[in-house]
Design an enzyme around this catalytic site. Structure first.
Site, PDB file in Angstrom:
ATOM      1  N   SER A 133       0.850  -1.191   0.000  1.00  0.00           N
ATOM      2  CA  SER A 133       0.000   0.000   0.000  1.00  0.00           C
ATOM      3  C   SER A 133       0.883   1.237   0.000  1.00  0.00           C
ATOM      4  O   SER A 133       2.051   1.185   0.409  1.00  0.00           O
ATOM      5  CB  SER A 133      -0.881   0.000   1.261  1.00  0.00           C
ATOM      6  OG  SER A 133      -1.566   1.228   1.404  1.00  0.00           O
ATOM      7  N   TYR A 146      -1.676  -0.859  11.398  1.00  0.00           N
ATOM      8  CA  TYR A 146      -1.832  -1.122   9.962  1.00  0.00           C
ATOM      9  C   TYR A 146      -0.622  -0.646   9.181  1.00  0.00           C
ATOM     10  O   TYR A 146      -0.061  -1.389   8.360  1.00  0.00           O
ATOM     11  CB  TYR A 146      -3.101  -0.448   9.433  1.00  0.00           C
ATOM     12  CG  TYR A 146      -3.226  -0.542   7.938  1.00  0.00           C
ATOM     13  CD1 TYR A 146      -3.446  -1.766   7.317  1.00  0.00           C
ATOM     14  CD2 TYR A 146      -3.100   0.591   7.133  1.00  0.00           C
ATOM     15  CE1 TYR A 146      -3.537  -1.860   5.931  1.00  0.00           C
ATOM     16  CE2 TYR A 146      -3.203   0.504   5.752  1.00  0.00           C
ATOM     17  CZ  TYR A 146      -3.423  -0.725   5.158  1.00  0.00           C
ATOM     18  OH  TYR A 146      -3.508  -0.815   3.784  1.00  0.00           O
TER      19      TYR A 146
END
Length: 286
Positions: A133, A146
């Site tokens: 990501s 995260y």
């Protein structure tokens, strides 16, 4: 070989489903893996082989890879897509949940890589595509666990790329920006559950609003699917594919800006996002 064999995890929805469909369209034999087997009926109708697989359960991963080898004798691409976003203030997220975030986003990815590597080494060919990501380069309040997993995926992938290069195996990282999926809503729910009341409630409300409104300015999952197809089929794939809404400018900014400047940029975006979401909602309602 006229047909290549791919294993795609997290294939029951969103990015994973789009990747499986795109590889099927390219003529690949696709094993689509996820916990929610019932949600992969559409992929099965298109010709995918569906696997019930939980990337926190070693037995299910081992059995899934063995089934592919028994039926096909090889694996040409592993697409490690399974993952989720666990949000909340670090102070308030239970350590069991922090460990689960790493189990799903990092250790499951690593274990599947361990399981397919011997076959790829024997073939002297293979692609391992890890879905990371833009969160591996930036950061935000209440997203520490995260972001930590995505930083870890990038570091693992970079080391693995050199480690496996002598064996003819390419390791590729795909770094999406904003993508339309159920991911944002699930992340917002976890955020409100853990930090929606108490000292971090104001930040939690702001970030939840941002997450729930993010789809309006996000790219379609097919953007990621196209990058994965390129990573699986190119003669010399890139080491990283940075794609989707906001990814390239934010990753580029992180490369050049000092921490204080980056902090100011991200804080300003955090402060302005609820107003933008509110204006967008009013515009759509009018």
């Amino acid at each position: 070989m006229t047909t290549k064999i791919a294993l795609v995890t997290g294939a029951s929805a969103g990015i994973g489903e789009a990747i499986a469909r795109a590889l099927l369209d390219e003529g690949w034999t696709v094993y689509a893996a996820a916990r929610r087997v019932d949600r992969m009926a559409g992929l099965a109708d298109r010709g995918a082989h569906v696997l019930g697989m939980d990337v926190t359960d070693d037995a299910s991963m081992t059995a899934g890879v063995q089934r592919i080898l028994d039926e096909c004798g090889r694996i040409d691409a592993l697409v490690n897509n399974a993952g989720y976003g666990s949000y909340g203030a670090l102070e308030e997220v239970p350590m069991d949940e922090a460990r689960r975030q790493f189990e799903v986003n990092v250790f499951g990815l690593a274990r599947l890589t361990q399981l397919v590597t011997p076959t790829m080494r024997a073939q002297h060919s293979g692609r391992i595509v890890n879905i990371s990501s833009m969160a591996a380069h930036i950061y935000e309040p209440l997203g520490s666990w995260y972001h930590a997993t995505k930083f870890a995926v990038n570091g693992l992938s970079d080391s693995l790329r050199l480690e496996l290069k002598p064996f003819g195996i390419d390791v590729v990282t795909v770094q999406p920006g904003g993508i339309k999926s159920e991911w944002a809503g699930i992340s917002a729910d976890s955020l409100e559950q853990r930090s929606g009341h108490g000292p971090y409630a104001t930040q939690a409300r702001t970030l939840a609003t941002m997450l729930r409104g993010s789809d309006a300015n996000s790219s379609e999952p097919e953007v990621v699917a196209r990058a994965v197809v390129a990573a699986c089929t190119a003669k010399r794939p890139r080491s990283k594919y940075t794609i989707g809404m906001g990814a390239k400018p934010l990753v580029a900014a992180r490369r050049v800006l000092p921490d204080r400047a980056m902090d100011a940029l991200l804080s300003a975006a955090f402060d302005q996002a609820p107003k933008l979401v509110e204006r967008r909602a009013k515009r759509d309602a009018s």
